[in-house]
Every structure is written in C-alpha cells, then in structure tokens.
Motif scaffolding. Structure first.
Motif, PDB file in Angstrom:
ATOM      1  N   GLY A  12       0.829  -1.216   0.000  1.00 34.90           N
ATOM      2  CA  GLY A  12       0.000   0.000   0.000  1.00 34.90           C
ATOM      3  C   GLY A  12       0.854   1.254   0.000  1.00 34.90           C
ATOM      4  N   ILE A  13       0.520   2.195   0.908  1.00 36.66           N
ATOM      5  CA  ILE A  13       1.286   3.452   0.944  1.00 36.66           C
ATOM      6  C   ILE A  13       2.709   3.229   1.447  1.00 36.66           C
ATOM      7  CG2 ILE A  13      -0.716   4.982   1.209  1.00 36.66           C
ATOM      8  CD1 ILE A  13       0.093   5.210   4.231  1.00 36.66           C
ATOM      9  N   GLY A  14       2.995   2.021   1.958  1.00 36.05           N
ATOM     10  CA  GLY A  14       4.341   1.718   2.454  1.00 36.05           C
ATOM     11  C   GLY A  14       5.423   2.131   1.471  1.00 36.05           C
ATOM     12  N   LYS A  15       5.195   1.791   0.200  1.00 31.02           N
ATOM     13  CA  LYS A  15       6.220   2.092  -0.822  1.00 31.02           C
ATOM     14  C   LYS A  15       6.386   3.599  -1.001  1.00 31.02           C
ATOM     15  CE  LYS A  15       5.181  -2.126  -3.439  1.00 31.02           C
ATOM     16  NZ  LYS A  15       4.138  -2.655  -2.549  1.00 31.02           N
ATOM     17  N   GLU A  16       5.252   4.325  -0.965  1.00 29.57           N
ATOM     18  CA  GLU A  16       5.300   5.773  -1.222  1.00 29.57           C
ATOM     19  C   GLU A  16       5.999   6.524  -0.089  1.00 29.57           C
ATOM     20  OE1 GLU A  16       1.158   7.002  -2.125  1.00 29.57           O
ATOM     21  OE2 GLU A  16       0.829   4.900  -2.633  1.00 29.57           O
ATOM     22  N   ILE A  17       5.668   6.144   1.155  1.00 26.68           N
ATOM     23  CA  ILE A  17       6.221   6.894   2.292  1.00 26.68           C
ATOM     24  C   ILE A  17       7.684   6.518   2.548  1.00 26.68           C
ATOM     25  CG2 ILE A  17       4.028   7.408   3.444  1.00 26.68           C
ATOM     26  CD1 ILE A  17       4.318   4.886   5.068  1.00 26.68           C
ATOM     27  N   VAL A  18       8.021   5.250   2.303  1.00 27.17           N
ATOM     28  CA  VAL A  18       9.412   4.829   2.510  1.00 27.17           C
ATOM     29  C   VAL A  18      10.320   5.512   1.474  1.00 27.17           C
ATOM     30  CG1 VAL A  18      10.995   2.859   2.287  1.00 27.17           C
ATOM     31  CG2 VAL A  18       8.978   2.685   3.756  1.00 27.17           C
ATOM     32  N   ALA A  19       9.791   5.734   0.259  1.00 27.19           N
ATOM     33  CA  ALA A  19      10.589   6.426  -0.771  1.00 27.19           C
ATOM     34  C   ALA A  19      10.996   7.813  -0.270  1.00 27.19           C
ATOM     35  CB  ALA A  19       9.784   6.532  -2.068  1.00 27.19           C
ATOM     36  N   GLU A  20      10.110   8.472   0.469  1.00 26.29           N
ATOM     37  CA  GLU A  20      10.431   9.820   0.976  1.00 26.29           C
ATOM     38  C   GLU A  20      11.462   9.753   2.096  1.00 26.29           C
ATOM     39  OE1 GLU A  20       9.430  12.296  -0.877  1.00 26.29           O
ATOM     40  OE2 GLU A  20       8.494  10.683  -2.012  1.00 26.29           O
ATOM     41  N   GLY A  76      -3.330  -5.541   3.018  1.00 23.99           N
ATOM     42  CA  GLY A  76      -4.155  -5.035   1.935  1.00 23.99           C
ATOM     43  C   GLY A  76      -5.302  -5.996   1.708  1.00 23.99           C
ATOM     44  N   PRO A  77      -6.404  -5.504   1.151  1.00 18.71           N
ATOM     45  CA  PRO A  77      -7.595  -6.343   0.991  1.00 18.71           C
ATOM     46  C   PRO A  77      -7.333  -7.585   0.145  1.00 18.71           C
ATOM     47  CG  PRO A  77      -7.851  -4.192  -0.110  1.00 18.71           C
ATOM     48  CD  PRO A  77      -6.597  -4.126   0.687  1.00 18.71           C
ATOM     49  N   GLN A  78      -6.401  -7.479  -0.828  1.00 12.83           N
ATOM     50  CA  GLN A  78      -6.130  -8.608  -1.723  1.00 12.83           C
ATOM     51  C   GLN A  78      -5.500  -9.794  -1.003  1.00 12.83           C
ATOM     52  OE1 GLN A  78      -4.462  -5.742  -1.496  1.00 12.83           O
ATOM     53  NE2 GLN A  78      -2.662  -5.662  -2.797  1.00 12.83           N
ATOM     54  N   TYR A  79      -5.023  -9.568   0.241  1.00 13.49           N
ATOM     55  CA  TYR A  79      -4.354 -10.658   0.964  1.00 13.49           C
ATOM     56  C   TYR A  79      -5.219 -11.248   2.079  1.00 13.49           C
ATOM     57  CZ  TYR A  79      -0.405  -8.426  -1.340  1.00 13.49           C
ATOM     58  OH  TYR A  79       0.432  -7.874  -2.280  1.00 13.49           O
ATOM     59  N   GLU A  80      -6.422 -10.664   2.265  1.00 16.66           N
ATOM     60  CA  GLU A  80      -7.219 -11.054   3.427  1.00 16.66           C
ATOM     61  C   GLU A  80      -7.768 -12.468   3.364  1.00 16.66           C
ATOM     62  OE1 GLU A  80      -9.915  -7.763   4.081  1.00 16.66           O
ATOM     63  OE2 GLU A  80      -8.225  -6.543   4.774  1.00 16.66           O
ATOM     64  N   SER A  81      -7.883 -13.043   2.142  1.00 13.31           N
ATOM     65  CA  SER A  81      -8.429 -14.395   2.052  1.00 13.31           C
ATOM     66  C   SER A  81      -7.337 -15.467   2.092  1.00 13.31           C
ATOM     67  CB  SER A  81      -9.260 -14.526   0.767  1.00 13.31           C
ATOM     68  OG  SER A  81      -8.458 -14.142  -0.319  1.00 13.31           O
ATOM     69  N   LEU A  82      -6.099 -15.051   2.243  1.00  8.82           N
ATOM     70  CA  LEU A  82      -5.001 -16.038   2.326  1.00  8.82           C
ATOM     71  C   LEU A  82      -5.084 -16.797   3.650  1.00  8.82           C
ATOM     72  CD1 LEU A  82      -1.936 -13.912   1.102  1.00  8.82           C
ATOM     73  CD2 LEU A  82      -3.044 -15.801  -0.118  1.00  8.82           C
ATOM     74  N   ALA A 283      -2.948   1.766   4.611  1.00 10.40           N
ATOM     75  CA  ALA A 283      -3.949   2.702   4.076  1.00 10.40           C
ATOM     76  C   ALA A 283      -4.355   2.412   2.635  1.00 10.40           C
ATOM     77  CB  ALA A 283      -3.438   4.137   4.217  1.00 10.40           C
ATOM     78  N   PRO A 284      -4.950   1.242   2.360  1.00  8.31           N
ATOM     79  CA  PRO A 284      -5.303   0.919   0.972  1.00  8.31           C
ATOM     80  C   PRO A 284      -6.248   1.945   0.347  1.00  8.31           C
ATOM     81  CG  PRO A 284      -5.889  -0.889   2.496  1.00  8.31           C
ATOM     82  CD  PRO A 284      -5.281   0.191   3.319  1.00  8.31           C
ATOM     83  N   ASP A 285      -7.012   2.654   1.190  1.00 12.95           N
ATOM     84  CA  ASP A 285      -7.971   3.638   0.649  1.00 12.95           C
ATOM     85  C   ASP A 285      -7.284   4.800  -0.066  1.00 12.95           C
ATOM     86  OD1 ASP A 285      -7.030   4.255   3.252  1.00 12.95           O
ATOM     87  OD2 ASP A 285      -8.711   5.583   3.671  1.00 12.95           O
ATOM     88  N   ILE A 286      -6.022   5.094   0.277  1.00 14.11           N
ATOM     89  CA  ILE A 286      -5.357   6.217  -0.393  1.00 14.11           C
ATOM     90  C   ILE A 286      -4.084   5.777  -1.134  1.00 14.11           C
ATOM     91  CG2 ILE A 286      -6.277   8.019   1.145  1.00 14.11           C
ATOM     92  CD1 ILE A 286      -3.496   7.991   2.563  1.00 14.11           C
ATOM     93  N   ALA A 287      -3.802   4.472  -1.124  1.00 11.96           N
ATOM     94  CA  ALA A 287      -2.574   3.976  -1.775  1.00 11.96           C
ATOM     95  C   ALA A 287      -2.570   4.329  -3.261  1.00 11.96           C
ATOM     96  CB  ALA A 287      -2.448   2.464  -1.582  1.00 11.96           C
ATOM     97  N   GLY A 288      -1.418   4.758  -3.749  1.00 12.24           N
ATOM     98  CA  GLY A 288      -1.269   5.066  -5.184  1.00 12.24           C
ATOM     99  C   GLY A 288      -1.726   6.465  -5.555  1.00 12.24           C
ATOM    100  N   LYS A 289      -2.302   7.203  -4.597  1.00 16.54           N
ATOM    101  CA  LYS A 289      -2.820   8.545  -4.924  1.00 16.54           C
ATOM    102  C   LYS A 289      -1.783   9.642  -4.687  1.00 16.54           C
ATOM    103  CE  LYS A 289      -7.675   7.454  -4.083  1.00 16.54           C
ATOM    104  NZ  LYS A 289      -8.789   7.551  -3.124  1.00 16.54           N
TER     105      LYS A 289
END
Ligand code: NAD
Length: 358
Positions: A12-20, A76-82, A283-289
């Motif tokens: 999620g936002i992990g990638k965006e915030i860690v880049a900063e 993230g929601p895509q991993y919740e059924s694992l 924060a999947p709701d704002i990830a990528g924004k």
C-alpha cells in the motif's frame, strides 16, 4: 564504520512513504553526516507476491545482518483471504519474534503547529512529548496455558498473564536507558493492587531504578494512567508497562495527537538493534494517490538515529526540519487545516530535504 539499514517498504502506501524517508537518508549521506548502506527487500503482501511467504528467508537474513530496519506498512484487501500463516501481518510478527524485539517504543508527540488536530483542548496537548515503552514479546498475549474449555457444565476460557523477572528487568532497563536520553522520569504502570504479576513487576522496577540514580521512578495503576493520559498528558515523560496495558495505553496516547500520519515507532532488542516504522497501516484507501503523509516514516529515521545508530545530532536535525516544514504551513490532506498549503507525499518529502539544507 558503515552501518547497514534494511529497507522494507511493504504494501500500500508503504512504498510511497518509505521512498520519501529514503530521500532524506540519501540527502544526509550526500551531506557527509551519515555513513549507511541501504538494502531493500520485500515483506508482507509484497513478500508473498515475490516469494510465496510474508517473511521471505532472504528478507529475514538481510534484517539479521543489518543494524536497523525501516519498515513501511503491510497488509491489503487482496491478501485477506489467504491462509493465516501467509497473511502480511505474519511477516511483521515473524520479524519481531525472530529478532527478539521485546521493547516497543511508542512516542506520542504533538507539534504545537498541529494542536488543532487533537480532540482535546490545545493547552492540554500542545507540545506533548511522551514515550510509552511497551513490553512486546511476553505477558498475557503469549502466556501458557490458554484455552477455551468447559467448566461446571458451561464453556470457559482463560489466558495466563505471566512475566519472568528477567523479562521485567530487560524492559525496565530499556525504559530507564531511554529516560536518560530524555527528561529522566519513568512512570511504571501496573495493577499491583490486584495482580501478583504486577507486584513482581513493581518490585523489579524498583531494583532496576537503583542502577539509574539520576532517573526519578514513579508507579501508577493502569486505570489511573488511562485517566491521567486524557486529563493532563504532559505530566508524563517515559511510561513503561506490560504488553496488554501498553497495547491499550499507547493507542490512547497516539490519539491524543489526532494525527496517525505523524507518529513513528520502534521495536528494539537488548543490543539496541531495532525495527522502525510509522504506527499507521498500509492505508489501501489512499494507496497510489500520492497523498499519504510521509512524516511518520521520516520521523522513524530520526528515532532510528537516536536509538540504534547513536547519532543524536542528525536525529535532532531531522526533527527540526519537520518542525520547519510545519511552520511553513505545508500539510498533507490528513493534517490539513485552514490557511495552510496542501501538498502531496513527494512534495512533503522534498520540503523536508530543503529544510535540512537550511
Ligand atoms: P490504516 O492505519 O492503514 O488506515 C487508517 C486510516 O488512516 C485510513 O483512512 C488511512 O487513509 C489513514 N492513514 C493511515 N496512514 C496515513 C498516512 N500516512 N497519511 C494519511 N492518511 C493515513 O489502518 P487500517 O485501514 O485499519 O488498515 C489497513 C491495512 O493496514 C490492513 O491490511 C491492516 O492489517 C494493515 N495494518 C498494518 C499495520 C502495520 O504494518 N504495522 C498497522 C495497522 C494496520
């Protein structure tokens, strides 16, 4: 000697915030005040995608040979059924237990510029700076035996809240060491009027205090601590407590500040090696924004410098740079208020780097 930092952006936002945060580290390296080597690896959902495991063996090996770890967030929601053992959170829990990160540092800091973000009156919280030290690998969350069973013809469930003397002593030492770098006051929170485990906790804290004559130790029952946190939080410097009490009190203290995008955290082992991360999730709701607040992650770097890499001067420089950026009125949407200028994730990271140059 070059110190090694493992960089685990996560999901999620992990990638965006860690880049900063990496931008900040790279600037300080180029400026000649940091001698560090950065190595990136996947964890959480990203670990599962890359390797079928939330904590790939190569990621764990990298963390074990690093002096400190910077983590973004996982999930993230895509991993919740694992299946449970493949879920992103397992990656985090695995790192904590494999690296024996027993001391969880949760600061609750409210920059005066953001006092309006709290639900409490500004005069109660403005300038707040508390450090909650939570025992992370023992207590009732891990105690055996534990089960849901039957008793007297009905269902019955129980857990075991236990601490060995050595476990209390090491978290006590961790808290006193931190207090030595702050205002030299430790408040130990327990329930010694009711629980034997707290009675031992209190006795061991008193013994540890003998080795730190400069630090003032006080004790408080957990129910009172919850009240005092909301009534007059600025009375506390370092608060040390068990896993369960710390879980509740650290979230309560975090919310005094009203902005989870601003709060870093650390989990340390007994040698000071630590994993540093913002307290918020992916924060999947704002990830990528491009609108996530990177300041909690940037402040995680300053904690890392303070508690693992022994570089107080540069830690303070980062804290000051964040203060300057807030003074300039720059805000990501989560902390936006009237009269300020809204910026995105990357612009906020750039502004911190500019403030570091000044
Ligand atoms: P969350 O902390 O991700 O988000 C809660 C709210 O705060 C959301 O509205 C989000 O947009 C906002 N928010 C969080 N961080 C922000 C930032 N830096 N800037 C601006 N706004 C921010 O909690 P959640 O929604 O309950 O959980 C989302 C996922 O994160 C779940 O998969 C959960 O398991 C995971 N999670 C991971 C960690 C961790 O990695 N340590 C911690 C908590 C939750």
């Amino acid at each position: 000697m070059t110190q090694k930092i493992a960089i685990l952006p996560g999901d999620g936002i992990g990638k965006e915030i860690v880049a900063e945060a990496v931008k900040v580290i790279e600037f300080l390296k180029a400026d000649g005040v940091l001698d560090v080597e950065l190595n990136e690896a996947p964890v959480g959902g990203a670990g599962y995608d890359a390797d079928g495991e939330p904590l790939p063996a190569a990621t764990l090996a990298l963390c074990k040979e690093s002096d400190a770890i910077l983590l973004g967030a996982v999930g993230g929601p895509q991993y919740e059924s694992l299946p449970r053992e493949k879920r992103p959170e397992k990656g985090l829990l695995g790192l904590r237990s494999e690296l024996e990160l027993f001391s969880n540092l949760r600061p609750a800091i409210l920059y005066p510029q953001l006092a309006d973000a709290s639900s409490l009156k500004p005069e109660i919280v403005s300038g707040l700076d508390i450090m909650i030290v939570r025992e992370l690998t023992g207590g009732i969350y891990f105690g055996q035996p534990r089960e849901i069973t039957e008793k007297d013809g009905e269902r019955y469930a129980y857990n075991t809240a236990g601490y060995k003397e050595s476990e209390i002593e090491r978290i006590g030492r961790s808290a006193f060491e931190i207090a030595m770098k702050r205002d030299k006051r430790v408040c130990s929170v327990d329930k010694a009027n009711v629980l034997e485990v707290s009675e031992l906790w209190r006795e061991v804290m008193e013994n540890v205090a003998k080795d730190y004559p400069e630090v003032e130790l006080s004790h408080m029952y957990v129910d009172n601590a919850a009240m005092q946190l909301v009534k007059w939080p600025k009375q506390f410097d370092v608060m040390v407590t068990s896993n369960l009490f710390g879980d509740v009190l650290s979230d309560c203290a975090a919310m005094l500040t009203g902005s989870i995008g601003m709060l870093p955290s650390a989990s340390l082992d007994s040698n000071g090696r630590g994993m540093y991360e913002p307290i918020h999730g992916s924060a999947p709701d704002i990830a990528g924004k491009g609108i996530a607040n990177p300041l909690a992650t940037i402040l995680s770097i300053s904690m890392m410098l303070r508690y693992s890499l022994n570089n107080e001067a540069v830690a303070q420089r980062i804290d000051d740079a964040v203060g300057k950026v807030l003074d300039q009125g720059l805000r990501t949407p989560d902390i936006m208020s009237e009269g300020c200028t809204e910026v995105g994730t990357a612009a906020m990271g750039d502004a911190v780097v500019e403030a570091l140059k000044a």
